[in-house]
Design an enzyme around this catalytic site. Sequence first.
Site, PDB file in Angstrom:
ATOM      1  N   SER A 152       0.246  -1.367   0.298  1.00 46.13           N
ATOM      2  CA  SER A 152      -0.030  -0.066   0.347  1.00 46.13           C
ATOM      3  C   SER A 152       0.671   1.448  -0.146  1.00 46.13           C
ATOM      4  O   SER A 152       1.313   1.842  -0.833  1.00 46.13           O
ATOM      5  CB  SER A 152      -1.565   0.237   0.943  1.00 46.13           C
ATOM      6  OG  SER A 152      -1.711   0.820   0.912  1.00 46.13           O
ATOM      7  N   ASP A 308      -1.503   1.577  -4.062  1.00 42.12           N
ATOM      8  CA  ASP A 308      -2.180   0.150  -4.931  1.00 42.12           C
ATOM      9  C   ASP A 308      -3.845   1.264  -4.625  1.00 42.12           C
ATOM     10  O   ASP A 308      -4.314   0.355  -5.537  1.00 42.12           O
ATOM     11  CB  ASP A 308      -2.212  -0.457  -4.025  1.00 42.12           C
ATOM     12  CG  ASP A 308      -2.745  -0.540  -2.230  1.00 42.12           C
ATOM     13  OD1 ASP A 308      -2.955   0.755  -2.124  1.00 42.12           O
ATOM     14  OD2 ASP A 308      -3.280  -0.757  -1.708  1.00 42.12           O
TER      15      ASP A 308
END
Length: 555
Positions: A152, A308
């Site tokens: 992430s 992401d």
Amino acid sequence: MSAEALTAARAWLAGDPDAETRAELEASIAAAEAGDEVALAEVTDAFTGRLQFGTAGLRGRIAPGPNRMNRVVVQQASAGLAAFLVGREPHPSIVIGWDGRRGSEQFARDAAEVFAGAGVRAILLPRLLPTPVAAFAVRHLGTSAGVMVTASHNPPADNGYKVYLGGADEGSQIVPPVDGEIAARIEEAAATPVSDYPRGEVEIAGEGVWRAYVEATAAIGQPDQGMPGSTGPKVVYTPLHGVGLETVEAVLAVAGFPAVIPVPEQAQPDGAFPTVDFPNPEEPGALDLAMALATAEGAELIVANDPDADRLAVAVPDDGPTGWRMLTGNEVGLLLGWDAARSARGHGVLAASIVSSPGLGVIAEAHGLEFVQTLTGFKWVSRVPGLSYGYEEALGYLVNPGTVRDKDGISALVRVLTLASELHERGSSLSEELLALAGEFGAFESGQVSVRVTDLARIPATMAALRAEPPTELAGAAVLAADDLSLPEHGAIGDILRFTLDDGSRLMVRPSGTEPKVKVYIDATSTEGPPAQRIRTARARVAALSEAARPLLEG
């Protein structure tokens, strides 16, 4: 322990399939044996214990050793997860996605081969794609589970392994006790060298999965739902060197939005994240290039995804030094919550994590909707029964729970642009809508103070000190209640301390779930005076409490 770690490191070399991590480990062992204390400490840490598998799956720095992210650990995790799935149902299946971080594609392919070899039908997404596409694919393909290889918004050196479950879990992230069951299977799998794991044939998903996500996401912002097409505001977009651009542009084109202006230096996936210190839109400086471009282009709005694309940041014109102000996660959360509430027509549930703004509860009540506060972590928000909309203050929003059961920065972007376009057509803006919400519901302002640590022992020590001696006064306000939310009488919500002040403000203290930080979440409200005054009053309280909170973390 150092001698044991060096012995384990030498044994690891024999089974490491990755030339890069083998070379790194060989150099570290040689340096440690030559008396390099830093190298010895690194080897000791990397080979003492195992990278913990929890409700966020795995996440850590890419390096050799069981306490790091690498090809061995990914294959061990996949073998353990495969054993869990095979024991759960007769013909399990899994879909695997990956983003643009270092090692992501190799990790995904390794995982897929191990799943297939263990008797799990393994479907690999066709190329690097956003996390929301992988979460969507679990539901769309009807698989037993899903894996997304991503860290992430973590630092560039990190990577991770996020797990979703299908079936009754509806494609949500795993929660206890499943995480513990999978972790136990991983420990069992780690007893076998990864070179002995059977490998199987992997399926490659067609482009139909991605197109289905694009169509479903575009549908929540089409013109027949109020978006006035090409008359919307001029928008700059950055994916922060992540994987969002292709999918965002496709979704907006299908939905009928004008094209956004991408930040060229950050448009394409690059796991080195060369223009930012941390690839997190919340971090200072992360949106500097977007702000400069927006000013040069005369844009009226900035939107950003994390690498992401499961989180969304929004910035609006402002009188400050840069000419722009990034909205807080709570401001965007309340705007999208109001947007969802007005469409719900009295049916559905709004939800937010307990550290998010209490303002969503006020909006829900005004619209005759149920409001649910959840544990921290989006895995809990996404599982609320009857959910219409959910968010967490860390830029995570779920506006289409019928499509994806995780935070989705792309669908949230579509709803933000839809709302901004509606307001633009009326001669208004998101900033003015925040004023309107303050007038209707009261001003709810929030802030956050965090301290990043290098010594992880400081985190429990800080929490223990606050439990033993909670503050009695903060920024001139008395502490009415100091609640330990880890205790059963307060719901056993988690490692969170809540301080309620006599002026209506609230502070929540907790360790970060994904980073080496202790965080304080601050909320203040005001219903006195006109909307602008309410906001100023609440912001002033947040600023004062932020100053008072930092010493709590720094000891």
